[in-house]
Design a protein around this motif. Structure first.
Motif, PDB file in Angstrom:
ATOM      1  N   UNK A 140      -7.706  -5.858   5.879  1.00 26.06           N
ATOM      2  CA  UNK A 140      -8.436  -5.715   4.621  1.00 26.06           C
ATOM      3  C   UNK A 140      -9.520  -4.648   4.700  1.00 26.06           C
ATOM      4  N   UNK A 141      -9.945  -4.289   5.926  1.00 29.84           N
ATOM      5  CA  UNK A 141     -11.001  -3.303   6.076  1.00 29.84           C
ATOM      6  C   UNK A 141     -10.481  -1.878   6.122  1.00 29.84           C
ATOM      7  N   UNK A 142      -9.190  -1.662   6.344  1.00 29.71           N
ATOM      8  CA  UNK A 142      -8.651  -0.296   6.410  1.00 29.71           C
ATOM      9  C   UNK A 142      -7.338  -0.198   5.642  1.00 29.71           C
ATOM     10  N   UNK A 143      -7.359  -0.743   4.427  1.00 29.88           N
ATOM     11  CA  UNK A 143      -6.162  -0.677   3.596  1.00 29.88           C
ATOM     12  C   UNK A 143      -5.861   0.738   3.121  1.00 29.88           C
ATOM     13  N   UNK A 144      -6.784   1.665   3.361  1.00 33.45           N
ATOM     14  CA  UNK A 144      -6.534   3.046   2.961  1.00 33.45           C
ATOM     15  C   UNK A 144      -5.520   3.732   3.869  1.00 33.45           C
ATOM     16  N   UNK A 194     -19.969  -9.482  -0.998  1.00 33.31           N
ATOM     17  CA  UNK A 194     -19.241  -8.274  -1.392  1.00 33.31           C
ATOM     18  C   UNK A 194     -19.619  -7.095  -0.514  1.00 33.31           C
ATOM     19  N   UNK A 195     -20.881  -6.992  -0.150  1.00 31.29           N
ATOM     20  CA  UNK A 195     -21.325  -5.898   0.706  1.00 31.29           C
ATOM     21  C   UNK A 195     -20.719  -5.995   2.094  1.00 31.29           C
ATOM     22  N   UNK A 196     -20.676  -7.194   2.640  1.00 30.36           N
ATOM     23  CA  UNK A 196     -20.105  -7.372   3.979  1.00 30.36           C
ATOM     24  C   UNK A 196     -18.620  -7.076   3.991  1.00 30.36           C
ATOM     25  N   UNK A 197     -17.921  -7.388   2.904  1.00 30.22           N
ATOM     26  CA  UNK A 197     -16.483  -7.148   2.846  1.00 30.22           C
ATOM     27  C   UNK A 197     -16.141  -5.707   2.508  1.00 30.22           C
ATOM     28  N   UNK A 245     -16.714  -8.069   9.670  1.00 24.42           N
ATOM     29  CA  UNK A 245     -17.123  -6.676   9.502  1.00 24.42           C
ATOM     30  C   UNK A 245     -17.651  -6.077  10.799  1.00 24.42           C
ATOM     31  N   UNK A 246     -18.148  -6.911  11.707  1.00 26.06           N
ATOM     32  CA  UNK A 246     -18.668  -6.436  12.991  1.00 26.06           C
ATOM     33  C   UNK A 246     -17.671  -6.629  14.129  1.00 26.06           C
ATOM     34  N   UNK A 247     -16.393  -6.818  13.776  1.00 24.24           N
ATOM     35  CA  UNK A 247     -15.322  -6.967  14.784  1.00 24.24           C
ATOM     36  C   UNK A 247     -15.589  -8.136  15.719  1.00 24.24           C
TER      37      UNK A 247
END
Length: 389
Positions: free
Chosen positions: A129-133, A227-230, A357-359
């Motif tokens: 979800x963090x690198x769907x680009x 929302x900011x953390x995600x 978000x911090x792995x």
């Protein structure tokens, strides 16, 4: 003794092995058919000639000549039989050798065919979800594998748009709602600040409205943080997690003397200080609020060469594994018996989002005597130059 409740993991059969077995099986089957055809044709050419003295009498031929002809026919038949046996034996040996080679060649060929599929699997596992680009971007000929890669890329694009729209909606809605809330809060404060005595019912109602507005404001702040953390990890730096834990305990009047292990106060993790402070504060608040009367709270920080571990425990009622598994979902409070109706239900959801978000890794375990044990493990990072490690 093996727990019967734990399902057995079925051994997975590799597609590459199945392709190899198919290739080898087809080759061996065709080889067996070929060997049967060779045997049929070779066997049809063998004529069993009579031995010496068994030849048919040829009128007028000397006996010695007849004996010599019979002997030559027998030798010729024996040579043909020997040649046929050698041919069949050589064919069988060749079939066995080629069967082994077919396994190796089938394994290699299957690997070449499945190589793009393995690359797509690895890339898909890496995308979250963090690198769907990111995209698979499969190249090569326009075949079924490239069609599959393009289909997955299209799915990732739709997921990226959906996730972005969801996060924008939560952030925008939470931000826009602050303005009418501020207006309502100002109206309540003006009403309470008017000179002269207020009716008791009006004062009580105004107090309840103000408390409700404060609770809504806390909820909106939690939604914005979630929302900011995600969405992103702004302004990363080396943050001492132990100091944040000590500050959170001190702010709530809890003793912090025995919460930190040796060396842990200076153990740092790389991330956003505001989000990490919110993570620690949410865990401490969760342990205080979701507790039993005159309960206890324990906060410990462990550190080793590669990771920093924050452990928060508290007493309380006994929780089941099913109840614990859903506590990190937004607006899940574990039931009014656990929360007493307090809280927004976003505390542990924010903790989970900040940890991801911090792995890091978040583990929740119900305690046997009641209460909850929360463990947050984050990668350790070296301290900046000039500061203690």
């Amino acid at each position: 003794m093996v727990d019967e409740a734990v399902p057995r993991v079925r051994r997975r059969r590799s597609v590459r092995w199945r392709f190899t077995s198919l290739y080898a099986g087809l080759f061996l089957a065709s080889g067996v058919v070929m060997l049967a055809v060779v045997t049929a044709f070779a066997g049809g050419t063998v004529d069993v000639a009579p031995g010496p003295g068994g030849g048919s009498a040829i009128e007028g031929a000397p006996a010695a000549a007849l004996e010599r002809i019979a002997s030559l026919e027998h030798q010729l038949a024996s040579a043909r039989s020997q040649q046929t046996r050698q041919l069949l034996l050589g064919s069988a040996v060749g079939l066995v050798v080629m069967g082994g080679l077919s396994l190796l060649l089938g394994w290699y060929a299957a690997g070449r065919v499945l190589r793009p599929l393995r690359a797509m699997t690895t890339a898909t596992r890496r995308i979250s979800a963090d690198n769907l680009h990111e995209r698979l971007a499969v190249d090569g000929p326009h075949d079924e594998l490239r069609d599959l890669g393009d289909t997955i890329d299209g799915l990732l694009a739709r997921l990226e748009g959906s996730f972005a729209a969801q996060r924008r909606f939560v952030a925008d809605a939470s931000h826009e709602l602050r303005t009418p809330l501020a207006t309502l809060r100002a109206a309540v404060d003006v009403t309470l600040a008017k000179p002269g005595p207020l009716p008791e019912r009006t004062a009580v109602l105004a107090g309840r409205v103000r408390a409700g507005l404060d609770q809504i404001d806390t909820l909106l702040d939690g939604l914005l943080t979630l929302a900011r953390a995600q969405h992103e990890l702004p302004d990363p730096e080396a943050v001492p997690l132990g100091r944040l834990a000590a500050d959170a305990l001190a702010a709530r009047g809890l003793p912090a003397a025995r919460t930190l292990d040796d060396g842990a106060p200076e153990a740092r993790v790389r991330g956003n200080r505001t989000l990490l402070r919110r993570l620690v504060e949410n865990l401490v608040d969760n342990a205080v609020v979701h507790n039993e009367p005159d309960g206890w709270v324990s906060v410990r920080v462990h550190a080793d060469a590669s990771a920093v571990e924050l452990v928060v425990e508290n007493g309380g009622k006994v929780l089941t594994d099913d109840q614990t598994a859903v506590l990190t979902r937004p607006f899940r409070r574990g039931g009014p018996g656990r929360t007493g109706g307090n809280g927004s239900g976003l505390g542990l959801a924010i903790v989970a989002a900040v940890t991801e978000a911090h792995d890091g890794r978040l583990d929740l375990h119900p305690r046997e005597g009641g209460g909850l044990r929360v463990v947050v493990t984050l990668p350790r990072t070296p301290a900046p130059a000039g500061e203690p490690a």
